[in-house]
Design a protein around this motif. Structure first.
Motif, short mmCIF file in Angstrom:
data_model
loop_
_atom_site.label_atom_id
_atom_site.label_comp_id
_atom_site.label_asym_id
_atom_site.label_seq_id
_atom_site.Cartn_x
_atom_site.Cartn_y
_atom_site.Cartn_z
N UNK A 30 2.51 -5.13 -7.59
CA UNK A 30 1.22 -5.77 -8.30
C UNK A 30 1.93 -6.30 -9.65
N UNK A 31 2.75 -5.63 -10.31
CA UNK A 31 3.12 -5.99 -11.45
C UNK A 31 3.94 -7.35 -11.39
N UNK A 32 4.88 -7.17 -10.38
CA UNK A 32 6.06 -8.45 -10.29
C UNK A 32 5.29 -9.81 -9.91
N UNK A 33 4.35 -9.67 -9.00
CA UNK A 33 3.64 -10.76 -8.22
C UNK A 33 2.69 -11.17 -9.66
N UNK A 34 2.14 -10.44 -10.26
CA UNK A 34 1.28 -11.05 -11.42
C UNK A 34 1.95 -11.63 -12.35
N UNK A 89 11.42 -2.51 -1.83
CA UNK A 89 10.83 -2.53 -0.63
C UNK A 89 11.84 -1.99 0.35
N UNK A 90 13.06 -2.35 0.48
CA UNK A 90 14.02 -1.80 1.42
C UNK A 90 13.93 -0.20 1.39
N UNK A 91 14.20 0.48 0.31
CA UNK A 91 14.22 2.15 0.23
C UNK A 91 12.75 2.47 0.61
N UNK A 92 11.81 1.89 0.06
CA UNK A 92 10.67 2.40 0.51
C UNK A 92 10.32 2.44 2.06
N UNK A 93 10.67 1.28 2.88
CA UNK A 93 10.60 0.89 4.00
C UNK A 93 11.29 2.36 4.80
N UNK A 94 12.59 2.09 4.44
CA UNK A 94 13.46 3.23 5.17
C UNK A 94 12.91 4.58 4.95
N UNK A 95 12.57 4.94 3.83
CA UNK A 95 12.01 6.11 3.49
C UNK A 95 10.93 6.68 4.42
N UNK A 134 3.11 9.59 -4.00
CA UNK A 134 3.52 9.07 -5.38
C UNK A 134 4.52 7.89 -5.08
N UNK A 135 5.32 7.80 -3.86
CA UNK A 135 6.07 6.86 -3.74
C UNK A 135 5.42 5.53 -3.43
N UNK A 136 4.34 5.61 -2.69
CA UNK A 136 3.57 4.69 -2.02
C UNK A 136 3.09 4.23 -3.43
N UNK A 137 2.45 4.74 -4.48
CA UNK A 137 1.80 4.30 -5.62
C UNK A 137 2.84 3.41 -6.41
N UNK A 138 4.09 4.01 -6.56
CA UNK A 138 5.13 3.28 -7.20
C UNK A 138 5.22 1.92 -6.57
N UNK A 139 5.38 1.87 -5.25
CA UNK A 139 5.63 0.62 -4.75
C UNK A 139 4.45 -0.44 -4.99
N UNK A 140 3.33 0.11 -4.71
CA UNK A 140 2.13 -0.80 -4.96
C UNK A 140 2.15 -1.38 -6.53
N UNK A 160 -5.08 -2.78 -3.07
CA UNK A 160 -6.17 -1.78 -3.93
C UNK A 160 -6.49 -0.44 -3.08
N UNK A 161 -6.86 -0.79 -1.95
CA UNK A 161 -7.55 0.28 -1.23
C UNK A 161 -6.56 1.34 -0.71
N UNK A 162 -5.24 0.83 -0.55
CA UNK A 162 -4.24 2.02 -0.47
C UNK A 162 -3.78 2.70 -1.71
N UNK A 163 -3.93 2.05 -2.77
CA UNK A 163 -3.68 2.73 -4.09
C UNK A 163 -4.63 3.63 -4.33
N UNK A 164 -6.05 3.19 -4.33
CA UNK A 164 -6.87 4.23 -4.40
C UNK A 164 -6.89 5.62 -3.58
#
Length: 257
Positions: free
Chosen positions: A159-163, A9-15, A149-155, A119-123
């Protein structure tokens, strides 16, 4: 794993902040503030579910140990306070289930919005990556492709960890009644046998499931459903894009003729 999610999260937001161009600080805050709220809600949920899962494990491990004893001893139980212990453990389990349902009601709306937005952002980001690859423009617009690609990895990680967190919590919460059913008793111990049967029937009414406003469950099946639906919509969008380009070329050729 939770530290990996926080770091992501931190790296994704800073980038995202430093790779985007803004005229003033308010533009950066507009992008950062919603993401930090989502990060705070997610991390709070992660920590809460970890604590609750550990409590369930303590109850289940004790019951599982008693279950093994019942399999090894001919006459079981030998403790005079056995019924009181079982009732106490089941009451603790019920309280934990009630706490989990309260936590679910607090995060229910957040889950619904989170699933919809992710889901919308991933698509959309997958479509950007597929478009650059199909048109051969990924070298020209490599920065935008890397950002997508960075956003796809973040989403995907979120999703994986919350599930996974929700599935593990529900597994430990629903495992207790399966352990109670597996106890082996001497037929002469009528009181203990009736106690276990009664408690097992009571726990059948305390089934734990994490859901988003009771519309769908947050579990491992949701992750596969979202990924399948995202790729289905992606293929539809790519096909529509090809058909539109083909129609545009036909119109252009007919106009030139």
């Amino acid at each position: 794993m939770i530290f990996l999610v926080i770091l992501e999260y931190l790296i994704g937001n800073i980038v995202s902040i430093f790779s985007s161009k803004f005229d003033n600080i308010f533009g950066a805050l507009t992008l950062l503030y919603p993401r930090m709220i989502s990060c705070n809600m997610s991390v709070t949920y992660f920590g809460t579910t970890l604590l609750l899962e550990d409590r369930f494990k303590v109850v289940n491990n004790f019951l599982f140990g008693e279950k093994l004893k019942s399999r090894n001893f001919t006459k079981y139980p030998t403790d005079s306070n056995f019924c009181d212990k079982m009732k106490l453990l089941v009451n603790i389990h019920k309280q934990l289930i009630r706490i989990c349902k309260t936590i679910n009601s607090i995060f229910s709306l957040f889950f619904l919005l989170w699933v919809t937005v992710n889901f919308l952002c991933l698509v959309s980001d997958l479509y950007i990556v597929a478009y650059f690859l199909s048109t051969g423009q990924f070298l020209k617009y490599w920065q935008g492709m890397l950002r997508a690609l960075k956003n796809v990895c973040i989403y995907s990680i979120e999703m994986f960890y919350i599930s996974r967190r929700s599935s593990l919590l529900c597994f430990q919460g629903n495992r207790t009644k399966a352990i109670l059913v597996g106890f082996k008793f001497d037929l002469s111990n009528e009181e203990e046998r009736n106690t276990i049967v009664t408690l097992s029937l009571e726990l059948r009414q305390f089934n734990l499931q994490i859901s988003a406003c009771r519309l769908f469950a947050i579990d491992n099946a949701l992750l596969f459903s979202m990924c399948g639906a995202a790729f289905s919509y992606l293929f539809i969008m790519i096909q529509m894009d090809k058909d539109l380009n083909r129609s545009f070329r036909n119109v252009t050729n007919s106009t030139l003729d």
